[in-house]
Design a protein around this motif. Structure first.
Motif, mmCIF file in Angstrom:
data_model
loop_
_atom_site.group_PDB
_atom_site.id
_atom_site.type_symbol
_atom_site.label_atom_id
_atom_site.label_comp_id
_atom_site.label_asym_id
_atom_site.label_seq_id
_atom_site.Cartn_x
_atom_site.Cartn_y
_atom_site.Cartn_z
ATOM 1 N N ARG A 139 -6.224 -39.284 -37.269
ATOM 2 C CA ARG A 139 -6.136 -38.488 -38.390
ATOM 3 C C ARG A 139 -5.345 -39.289 -39.341
ATOM 4 O O ARG A 139 -4.214 -39.971 -38.960
ATOM 5 C CB ARG A 139 -5.678 -37.124 -38.353
ATOM 6 C CG ARG A 139 -6.511 -36.187 -37.297
ATOM 7 C CD ARG A 139 -5.737 -35.092 -37.232
ATOM 8 N NE ARG A 139 -6.494 -33.850 -36.323
ATOM 9 C CZ ARG A 139 -6.203 -32.798 -36.074
ATOM 10 N NH1 ARG A 139 -4.988 -32.394 -36.272
ATOM 11 N NH2 ARG A 139 -7.024 -32.073 -35.594
ATOM 12 N N PRO A 140 -5.792 -39.601 -40.573
ATOM 13 C CA PRO A 140 -5.135 -40.128 -41.677
ATOM 14 C C PRO A 140 -3.859 -39.602 -41.970
ATOM 15 O O PRO A 140 -3.728 -38.240 -42.032
ATOM 16 C CB PRO A 140 -5.983 -40.461 -42.894
ATOM 17 C CG PRO A 140 -6.832 -39.042 -42.534
ATOM 18 C CD PRO A 140 -7.069 -38.915 -41.180
ATOM 19 N N HIS A 141 -2.742 -40.394 -42.235
ATOM 20 C CA HIS A 141 -1.501 -39.691 -42.763
ATOM 21 C C HIS A 141 -1.469 -39.901 -44.264
ATOM 22 O O HIS A 141 -0.450 -39.106 -44.779
ATOM 23 C CB HIS A 141 -0.206 -40.343 -42.002
ATOM 24 C CG HIS A 141 0.014 -41.599 -42.659
ATOM 25 N ND1 HIS A 141 0.978 -41.942 -43.576
ATOM 26 C CD2 HIS A 141 -0.595 -42.926 -42.231
ATOM 27 C CE1 HIS A 141 0.898 -43.338 -43.686
ATOM 28 N NE2 HIS A 141 -0.080 -43.981 -42.899
ATOM 29 N N GLN A 142 -2.286 -40.378 -44.866
ATOM 30 C CA GLN A 142 -2.342 -40.435 -46.283
ATOM 31 C C GLN A 142 -3.748 -40.941 -46.840
ATOM 32 O O GLN A 142 -4.191 -41.899 -46.151
ATOM 33 C CB GLN A 142 -1.058 -41.383 -46.877
ATOM 34 C CG GLN A 142 -1.149 -42.989 -46.580
ATOM 35 C CD GLN A 142 -0.036 -43.492 -47.160
ATOM 36 O OE1 GLN A 142 1.005 -42.700 -47.163
ATOM 37 N NE2 GLN A 142 -0.242 -44.924 -47.521
ATOM 38 N N ARG A 143 -3.916 -40.546 -47.869
ATOM 39 C CA ARG A 143 -5.294 -40.852 -48.614
ATOM 40 C C ARG A 143 -5.032 -41.296 -50.133
ATOM 41 O O ARG A 143 -4.321 -40.363 -50.568
ATOM 42 C CB ARG A 143 -6.142 -39.732 -48.391
ATOM 43 C CG ARG A 143 -7.549 -39.952 -49.182
ATOM 44 C CD ARG A 143 -8.529 -38.889 -48.747
ATOM 45 N NE ARG A 143 -9.024 -38.838 -47.592
ATOM 46 C CZ ARG A 143 -9.569 -37.703 -47.013
ATOM 47 N NH1 ARG A 143 -9.741 -36.472 -47.566
ATOM 48 N NH2 ARG A 143 -9.906 -37.643 -45.792
ATOM 49 N N VAL A 144 -5.723 -42.327 -50.671
ATOM 50 C CA VAL A 144 -5.530 -42.471 -51.929
ATOM 51 C C VAL A 144 -6.922 -42.061 -52.690
ATOM 52 O O VAL A 144 -7.866 -42.431 -52.065
ATOM 53 C CB VAL A 144 -5.295 -43.801 -52.390
ATOM 54 C CG1 VAL A 144 -3.812 -43.937 -51.746
ATOM 55 C CG2 VAL A 144 -6.084 -44.758 -51.558
ATOM 56 N N SER A 145 -6.864 -41.533 -53.845
ATOM 57 C CA SER A 145 -8.195 -41.066 -54.668
ATOM 58 C C SER A 145 -8.348 -42.277 -55.708
ATOM 59 O O SER A 145 -7.265 -42.446 -56.381
ATOM 60 C CB SER A 145 -8.180 -39.874 -55.091
ATOM 61 O OG SER A 145 -8.109 -39.043 -54.330
ATOM 62 N N VAL A 146 -9.461 -42.908 -55.826
ATOM 63 C CA VAL A 146 -9.735 -44.004 -56.482
ATOM 64 C C VAL A 146 -10.698 -43.780 -57.670
ATOM 65 O O VAL A 146 -11.765 -43.229 -57.397
ATOM 66 C CB VAL A 146 -9.961 -45.269 -55.646
ATOM 67 C CG1 VAL A 146 -10.419 -46.571 -56.685
ATOM 68 C CG2 VAL A 146 -9.246 -45.562 -54.590
#
Length: 246
Positions: A139-146
């Motif tokens: 599972r991702p520990h962080q996500r960026v919205s672009v």
């Protein structure tokens, strides 16, 4: 010195622009033609360029109008584009990863068989988000919205066990956090801090926007509030006297 008129909006469609024009005409009759108009926009969009396009159109409809956007004004610190590449490269550093391109156009960065980075694109092939996972975790520990300029607007940190958000960081074009939002154990927003102005932590959106209004509205300004969410600020706590709650 011109009379300062600040209009807080909720929408900016054609009908809303015509309404703003009507209020400006009425203010001209009330206080004379020596007025300076500023639009205050508290709205968030997943792509700030949609808001910027609206502002360009409004500037043609109302020449000389100033626009202060809660989110866009703190985001636009430079004309940088594609800063998601810089962020991703900094995350990778000197780590060795293998890049796989999937049939749907998505790209995966793998390390020892683990997916460390997942580049998420829309149907047009534009990057809309990037997920980052720690070694050995699925599972991702962080996500960026672009956005459509290739710039990161939002960096979200996750609890990898519950998949719930921990923190949202709203970044400017130089990847500096301007606003931080924390979440509680149920994934609900619990507090806000407007780093842009070095403000103290507040515990609801009303308090957050009051901090902003305190910076962009002066006590002698005329205020026309078209966003009913903020009526309470002017009914009770804000020191502006010349307020029109529409």
């Amino acid at each position: 010195m011109d009379n300062q008129v600040k209009i807080i909006i909720d929408k900016l469609g054609k009908a809303d622009v015509n309404e703003i024009k009507k209020y400006v005409a009425n203010m001209n009759k009330l206080i004379g033609n020596s007025l300076s108009l500023t639009i205050l926009d508290p709205r968030y969009r997943g792509d700030y360029n949609l808001l910027i396009h609206e502002y360009d159109q409004l500037s043609r409809e109302l020449p000389g109008v100033k626009i202060e956007s809660f989110y866009v004004s703190q985001y636009l610190h430079s004309d940088v584009r594609d800063n998601v590449n810089k962020f991703t490269n900094n995350y990778i550093g000197d780590q060795k990863m293998i890049v796989e391109k999937m049939a749907d156009g998505q790209r995966l960065f793998k390390q020892n068989g683990d997916i460390r980075i997942a580049i998420i694109t829309n149907r047009a092939g534009r990057v809309t988000a990037v997920d980052f996972a720690k070694p050995g975790e699925k599972r991702p520990h962080q996500r960026v919205s672009v956005n459509s300029s290739g710039n990161i607007q939002l960096l979200r940190h996750f609890n990898t066990k519950t998949k719930l958000p921990l923190t949202d960081e709203y970044l400017d074009t130089e990847l500096v956090p301007q606003l931080v939002v924390h979440f509680d154990e149920r994934g609900r927003r619990s507090d806000y801090q407007l780093l842009r102005y070095d403000e103290p932590v507040v515990y609801d959106e009303v308090g957050l926007y009051q901090q902003w209004f305190d910076k962009v509205i002066n006590s002698e300004d005329y205020v026309i509030n078209l966003n009913r969410h903020y009526d309470v600020l002017f009914e009770s706590s804000h020191d502006v006297k010349k307020v029109f709650l529409m």
